[in-house]
Enzyme design. Sequence first.
Site, PDB file in Angstrom:
ATOM      1  N   ALA A   1       0.589  13.482  -4.788  1.00 47.37           N
ATOM      2  CA  ALA A   1       0.261  14.437  -3.721  1.00 47.37           C
ATOM      3  C   ALA A   1      -1.056  14.064  -3.081  1.00 47.37           C
ATOM      4  O   ALA A   1      -2.127  14.312  -3.643  1.00 47.37           O
ATOM      5  CB  ALA A   1       0.204  15.847  -4.286  1.00 47.37           C
TER       6      ALA A   1
ATOM      7  N   ALA B   1      -4.681  15.953   6.892  1.00 47.36           N
ATOM      8  CA  ALA B   1      -5.022  14.625   6.374  1.00 47.36           C
ATOM      9  C   ALA B   1      -3.746  13.836   6.110  1.00 47.36           C
ATOM     10  O   ALA B   1      -3.124  13.962   5.069  1.00 47.36           O
ATOM     11  CB  ALA B   1      -5.846  14.743   5.092  1.00 47.36           C
TER      12      ALA B   1
ATOM     13  N   ILE C   1       5.436  16.188  -0.378  1.00 40.24           N
ATOM     14  CA  ILE C   1       5.439  15.609  -1.713  1.00 40.24           C
ATOM     15  C   ILE C   1       6.876  15.266  -2.122  1.00 40.24           C
ATOM     16  O   ILE C   1       7.702  16.150  -2.321  1.00 40.24           O
ATOM     17  CB  ILE C   1       4.867  16.595  -2.762  1.00 40.24           C
ATOM     18  CG1 ILE C   1       3.581  17.250  -2.257  1.00 40.24           C
ATOM     19  CG2 ILE C   1       4.658  15.870  -4.095  1.00 40.24           C
ATOM     20  CD1 ILE C   1       2.530  16.295  -1.798  1.00 40.24           C
TER      21      ILE C   1
ATOM     22  N   ASP D   1      -0.938  -1.284  -3.147  1.00 39.17           N
ATOM     23  CA  ASP D   1      -0.591  -2.715  -3.115  1.00 39.17           C
ATOM     24  C   ASP D   1       0.705  -2.967  -3.879  1.00 39.17           C
ATOM     25  O   ASP D   1       1.439  -3.896  -3.586  1.00 39.17           O
ATOM     26  CB  ASP D   1      -1.718  -3.565  -3.709  1.00 39.17           C
ATOM     27  CG  ASP D   1      -2.989  -3.479  -2.871  1.00 39.17           C
ATOM     28  OD1 ASP D   1      -2.894  -3.012  -1.716  1.00 39.17           O
ATOM     29  OD2 ASP D   1      -4.059  -3.860  -3.365  1.00 39.17           O
TER      30      ASP D   1
ATOM     31  N   ARG E   1       3.718  -0.448  -1.798  1.00 43.19           N
ATOM     32  CA  ARG E   1       4.182  -0.814  -0.455  1.00 43.19           C
ATOM     33  C   ARG E   1       5.295  -1.859  -0.468  1.00 43.19           C
ATOM     34  O   ARG E   1       6.277  -1.703   0.244  1.00 43.19           O
ATOM     35  CB  ARG E   1       2.998  -1.258   0.407  1.00 43.19           C
ATOM     36  CG  ARG E   1       2.226  -0.059   0.903  1.00 43.19           C
ATOM     37  CD  ARG E   1       0.998  -0.382   1.701  1.00 43.19           C
ATOM     38  NE  ARG E   1       0.454   0.878   2.196  1.00 43.19           N
ATOM     39  CZ  ARG E   1      -0.845   1.138   2.331  1.00 43.19           C
ATOM     40  NH1 ARG E   1      -1.731   0.222   2.035  1.00 43.19           N
ATOM     41  NH2 ARG E   1      -1.240   2.303   2.771  1.00 43.19           N
TER      42      ARG E   1
ATOM     43  N   GLY F   1      29.741   1.544  18.403  1.00 39.52           N
ATOM     44  CA  GLY F   1      30.314   2.454  19.394  1.00 39.52           C
ATOM     45  C   GLY F   1      30.427   3.876  18.894  1.00 39.52           C
ATOM     46  O   GLY F   1      29.571   4.357  18.148  1.00 39.52           O
TER      47      GLY F   1
ATOM     48  N   GLU G   1       4.024   5.945   2.591  1.00 40.70           N
ATOM     49  CA  GLU G   1       3.172   4.884   2.020  1.00 40.70           C
ATOM     50  C   GLU G   1       2.430   4.096   3.102  1.00 40.70           C
ATOM     51  O   GLU G   1       2.203   2.902   2.968  1.00 40.70           O
ATOM     52  CB  GLU G   1       3.979   3.929   1.137  1.00 40.70           C
ATOM     53  CG  GLU G   1       4.559   4.574  -0.107  1.00 40.70           C
ATOM     54  CD  GLU G   1       3.484   5.049  -1.061  1.00 40.70           C
ATOM     55  OE1 GLU G   1       3.342   6.278  -1.186  1.00 40.70           O
ATOM     56  OE2 GLU G   1       2.786   4.224  -1.661  1.00 40.70           O
TER      57      GLU G   1
END
Lengths: 420, 365
Positions: free
Chosen positions: A141, A147, A176, A271, A274, A373, A397
């Site tokens: 979280a 933010a 979350i 790192d 991701r 289509g 992320e």
Amino acid sequence: MTINFEIPEFLVQQTQMVKWVAETTMRPFARQLDENEHERPYEFIQMIWPILRDQQKAALDKLQRPADGDGEKKRSRPSTRILGTMLLIEMLSWGDAGIYLCLPSPALGGAAIEAVGTKEQKLRLLTRFAEGDEPVWGAMAITEPGAGSDNSSITTTAVFDEETNEWVLNGEKIFITSGKLSLEESNGLVIVWATVNKEAGRAGIKPFVVEAGSPGVSIGKVEIKHGIRTSDTVTIVLNNARIPADNILGSAEVQASRQDKGFKGAMATFDASRPLVAASALGVARAALEFVKEKLTEEGVEIPYGLPYHRLTTVQRDVLEMEALLKAAYLLTLRSVVMLDAGEHNSLEASMAKAKAGKAVTRITQKAVELLGMMGYSREWLVEKWMRDGKINDIFEGTGQINTLIVARRILDYSRHELA
Amino acid sequence: MVSFTPTEDQQLLIDTMRRYALNEIRQIAHESDEESTPQMSVVNTGWQMGLVPSAIPEELGGFGEMSAITGVLAAEELAFGDLSVAMHVMTPALFAYPVTLYGTPEQKETLLPMFLEESFAPATAALLEPGVLFDAHNLKTTATAAGGKITLNGTKAYVPLADNAEWLLVYARNAESGVTDGYIVKKDTPGVEIEKRELLMGLRALPTFRVRFTDVVVEESARLGGAAGCDVNAILSRGQVALAAMAVGVARASYEYARDYAKERVQFGKPIAQNQAIAFMLAEMAIEVDSARLMAWEAAWKLDQGADASAEAYLAKQYADQMVLYVTDGGLQTLGGYGFIREYPVERWLRNGRGFPTFDGLAMV
């Protein structure tokens, strides 16, 4: 070393097993679960929980074993742990990205504990993921209404209560993933980022472990979403929430020592996470691309390799472009993962992979809807769902833009002050 | 086991090539381009590094074995220096590699020794044809067999270094079967005519020519691979992979130059790289260069496994075609007005970069 693209045989076999899981416990339920947004994917959860639980148990047992007298045994070859995870997530997301996100595991919460926690914390907090018949979830979280990408501006506070030896948390965390599963539907936990000193900015932000059943913690809004509808996305309200003193990850000091891995350590989990989000994007994109090719083949349209542009139809050219794009994203992701397995710093490569894969899945799935289509747009097939599911990978992320910004800072050797 | 690390030998080669690219090729690239004239001393240095001989088997006097991975690593560095020089140095490979791979024992014995000499090997290949719609699988140049002889007719375009070549590997369509084959032709054979030098937007320092074949008669033994012929798809794949790697080299040159420039160039009181509009363009360029490089590597790796790499090679080339245009355009754009001035290299890289979709047959690993 030599340049090599061969996936080890045991991982190829593991991937085939995962494909079977995807075909039997994900694909048959994908549409029904998408249409009934907050239903849980029980077939998948029940099948996968014992496997993940036993893996977690093995990891914790290893942690508890006293170190060998000879010290660390030297590995004869580099680890393939994260490569295996990448291939697992790619295939599960090929099955269904929303269901995959309901994987009963410590998830990002676990990654933070692994990265920053002490041995005592790891054993105390992660054992619940290694025992019992009931599945358990973990979550992370960070985001708040004010933010999002700028996670340094979070306002959730943590104040230490010396009388009770507890941290008291106040604030609201949103978006979350698996928050409800972690706190209400299992004995799980959520890593909550809060500030111990607003004036201190980043240095004041610390990760805290909030366990299910903590007083003052409740689930607020349950989001309704564009895609990954099976995945549980909620607001967590912290109203004088109380957690034990030992549930802070890293040091509580604002002027932390160099060894303290609190904020930076938790950031470093990006790192690792991701490339795995990129892997999920690859799976969704591959599902869409394979499906398009299959349907085109049924219509007598083959995709040739080697013809000059002027001998390709527009549809063939579109599909080839999608295929090349997927390959580019796959290879960037593979590189970032292999670097992680080798213990190399991969921040640049991870963000490259994430940015590219997010863009690729968006383009490929959106194009797939167009190419098929009226049936592409129809809810009779899964293509329109894959388009809605895939998009999240360009957002969570770190959005494509945030990851591009990280790439830019790295290649230009700029700090966040020099390139805001 | 997946790895992105070259062998020590390959890394040594990369370092050597990069030094050559920066210290020698870059020094003459502008002048050569302006004067449309190759700088032979620099080309010869590149030739003497022995890339082509190292791909020729030891039993034939070479020093190694053909490796597409090594080929792409070298090609990127050469093209990072300058595309004209890269293609110039590697032009003999257009002849030597197909002969090494598919030649009959006699073809190898008689033809390969010239590539082991210190002096630049006078051999080239002719694939591309004049016109708008080129298709390597349906060439207009024909080969007609009759009475133990083969007659070639047609016109080829962009044939590199045809003026000084003694040997040409000419690709033609079998008039009966429609299959594309290679034919080894001595340039002084009657009916071979070097026409005008091509005038191109880029690639100016590499002399390329229109070559006409009028009733050119060769022995049946001149067919590459003899009766068995050659694997033309694999030859085309090797070409695509080489071009993809060179596109990466050109793009990387432009990207790195623009990146460094953007950190130096101050406007509105700060380096322009501190604007997201510029920084993001550079970040995208970096991602695209890496994407295309990995695709070229993967295709080359597959070639080295002896597997059918036609899909990987084709996709790598198709991707690189678009990538190099995007990146070299971004390079020019980053320099603004200066980018448009020929004293800065970025406009040359854009001119060279634009040509890749057209460069069929101009490189090979």
